[in-house]
Design a protein around this motif. Structure first.
Motif, PDB file in Angstrom:
ATOM      1  N   HIS A  49       0.828  -1.211   0.000  1.00 28.62           N
ATOM      2  CA  HIS A  49       0.000   0.000   0.000  1.00 28.62           C
ATOM      3  C   HIS A  49       0.858   1.255   0.000  1.00 28.62           C
ATOM      4  O   HIS A  49       0.595   2.203  -0.727  1.00 28.62           O
ATOM      5  CB  HIS A  49      -0.921   0.010   1.212  1.00 28.62           C
ATOM      6  N   GLY A  50       1.880   1.276   0.861  1.00 29.04           N
ATOM      7  CA  GLY A  50       2.685   2.481   0.988  1.00 29.04           C
ATOM      8  C   GLY A  50       4.051   2.340   0.365  1.00 29.04           C
ATOM      9  O   GLY A  50       4.317   2.861  -0.719  1.00 29.04           O
ATOM     10  N   GLY A  51       4.936   1.637   1.023  1.00 33.23           N
ATOM     11  CA  GLY A  51       6.293   1.528   0.492  1.00 33.23           C
ATOM     12  C   GLY A  51       7.184   0.650   1.343  1.00 33.23           C
ATOM     13  O   GLY A  51       6.732  -0.343   1.912  1.00 33.23           O
ATOM     14  N   LEU A  52       8.427   1.070   1.469  1.00 31.77           N
ATOM     15  CA  LEU A  52       9.453   0.257   2.110  1.00 31.77           C
ATOM     16  C   LEU A  52       9.680   0.671   3.554  1.00 31.77           C
ATOM     17  O   LEU A  52       9.137   1.656   4.028  1.00 31.77           O
ATOM     18  CB  LEU A  52      10.751   0.361   1.307  1.00 31.77           C
ATOM     19  N   SER A  53      10.485  -0.118   4.238  1.00 28.10           N
ATOM     20  CA  SER A  53      10.781   0.136   5.644  1.00 28.10           C
ATOM     21  C   SER A  53      12.261  -0.100   5.903  1.00 28.10           C
ATOM     22  O   SER A  53      12.828  -1.075   5.392  1.00 28.10           O
ATOM     23  CB  SER A  53       9.961  -0.805   6.546  1.00 28.10           C
ATOM     24  N   PRO A  54      12.899   0.750   6.718  1.00 28.09           N
ATOM     25  CA  PRO A  54      14.310   0.484   7.066  1.00 28.09           C
ATOM     26  C   PRO A  54      14.470  -0.776   7.898  1.00 28.09           C
ATOM     27  O   PRO A  54      15.583  -1.290   8.037  1.00 28.09           O
ATOM     28  CB  PRO A  54      14.706   1.740   7.862  1.00 28.09           C
ATOM     29  N   ASP A  55      13.366  -1.288   8.443  1.00 27.25           N
ATOM     30  CA  ASP A  55      13.420  -2.515   9.252  1.00 27.25           C
ATOM     31  C   ASP A  55      13.138  -3.769   8.439  1.00 27.25           C
ATOM     32  O   ASP A  55      13.143  -4.874   8.989  1.00 27.25           O
ATOM     33  CB  ASP A  55      12.403  -2.426  10.400  1.00 27.25           C
ATOM     34  N   VAL A  56      12.887  -3.628   7.152  1.00 21.90           N
ATOM     35  CA  VAL A  56      12.592  -4.780   6.299  1.00 21.90           C
ATOM     36  C   VAL A  56      13.645  -4.883   5.199  1.00 21.90           C
ATOM     37  O   VAL A  56      13.751  -4.009   4.344  1.00 21.90           O
ATOM     38  CB  VAL A  56      11.186  -4.666   5.664  1.00 21.90           C
ATOM     39  N   ARG A  57      14.407  -5.946   5.242  1.00 20.20           N
ATOM     40  CA  ARG A  57      15.455  -6.181   4.239  1.00 20.20           C
ATOM     41  C   ARG A  57      15.093  -7.318   3.287  1.00 20.20           C
ATOM     42  O   ARG A  57      15.624  -7.398   2.189  1.00 20.20           O
ATOM     43  CB  ARG A  57      16.787  -6.513   4.927  1.00 20.20           C
ATOM     44  N   THR A  58      14.203  -8.202   3.725  1.00 22.59           N
ATOM     45  CA  THR A  58      13.827  -9.340   2.896  1.00 22.59           C
ATOM     46  C   THR A  58      12.317  -9.537   2.947  1.00 22.59           C
ATOM     47  O   THR A  58      11.644  -9.115   3.903  1.00 22.59           O
ATOM     48  CB  THR A  58      14.493 -10.644   3.385  1.00 22.59           C
ATOM     49  N   ILE A  59      11.768 -10.195   1.943  1.00 24.03           N
ATOM     50  CA  ILE A  59      10.340 -10.500   1.916  1.00 24.03           C
ATOM     51  C   ILE A  59       9.974 -11.454   3.046  1.00 24.03           C
ATOM     52  O   ILE A  59       8.874 -11.377   3.603  1.00 24.03           O
ATOM     53  CB  ILE A  59       9.950 -11.077   0.544  1.00 24.03           C
TER      54      ILE A  59
END
Length: 229
Positions: free
Chosen positions: A118-128
């Motif tokens: 819905h929005g975008g990316l996160s600095p806390d998410v590196r992998t699916i």
């Protein structure tokens, strides 16, 4: 429960009774709870952003992209309190629907190659795989990876920046373009809408459409609608 009858009723421009809507929401939750945080989707499929409860524009979206069930869709939809108040005169319908939102999957991945959020990316998410581990059966928190996936925005910046939304981040490093699926966003922005279609070969086509006459006649709220209600 007669789903076909309800669909016909809605297509005729009527809205479901509160009791019917509540039954439908309970039925949808039973389906959604079985889906993954990263729901696999096969092409061909058409990806749509926010529609914010703008029903007549949803009908025009289907005219533009193809009708269900002949065309498959991924929707990133969230937030339509004003529309529920306008149609039902109270917040009950909105509560039923927001209960369903707590069951919605966080993202979809088309043919294992295109990630939709819905929005975008996160600095806390590196992998699916990290997305798959998020506990989604709750209201969206005000910070953290779940929040970021919902509220972050692309921006022409190098890395990360604080978002003016007060939640999520602005993210960049490459020029990105935001694609909207709600024409005349919130009945006051006057923008053109677009959807993104993928065919069997994952070839992309952007389809544009403008607001309906019913949308044009709607008046936006006198004050800005907050992001979190």
């Amino acid at each position: 429960m007669d789903l076909d009858q309800w669909i016909s009723k809605v297509k005729d421009g009527q809205h479901l009774s509160e009791d019917e809507l509540q039954l439908l929401c309970e039925y949808v939750k039973e389906i959604l709870i079985e889906e993954s945080n990263v729901q696999p989707v096969n092409s061909p499929v058409t990806v749509c952003g926010d529609i914010h409860g703008q029903f007549h524009d949803l009908m025009k979206l289907f005219q533009t992209g193809g009708h269900v069930p002949e065309t498959n869709y991924i929707f990133m939809v969230y937030g339509f309190y004003d529309e529920c108040q306008r149609k039902y005169g109270n917040a009950n319908a909105w509560r039923y629907c927001t209960d369903v939102f707590d069951y919605l999957t966080l993202s979809a991945i088309i043919d294992g190659t295109v990630l939709c959020v819905h929005g975008g990316l996160s600095p806390d998410v590196r992998t699916i795989d990290q997305i798959r581990l998020v506990d989604r059966n709750c209201e969206i928190p005000h910070e953290g990876p779940f929040c970021d996936l919902m509220w972050s925005d692309p921006e022409d910046i190098e890395t990360w920046a604080v978002s003016p939304r007060g939640a999520g981040w602005l993210f960049g490093s490459r020029v990105t373009t935001e694609v909207w699926s709600a024409p005349n966003y919130c009945y006051r922005c006057g923008n053109v809408a677009s959807i993104l279609s993928f065919n069997d070969n994952m070839e992309r086509e952007v389809k544009f459409f403008t607001e309906t006459e019913e949308n044009n006649q709607m008046r936006g709220p006198r004050s800005g609608v907050p992001y979190f209600l």
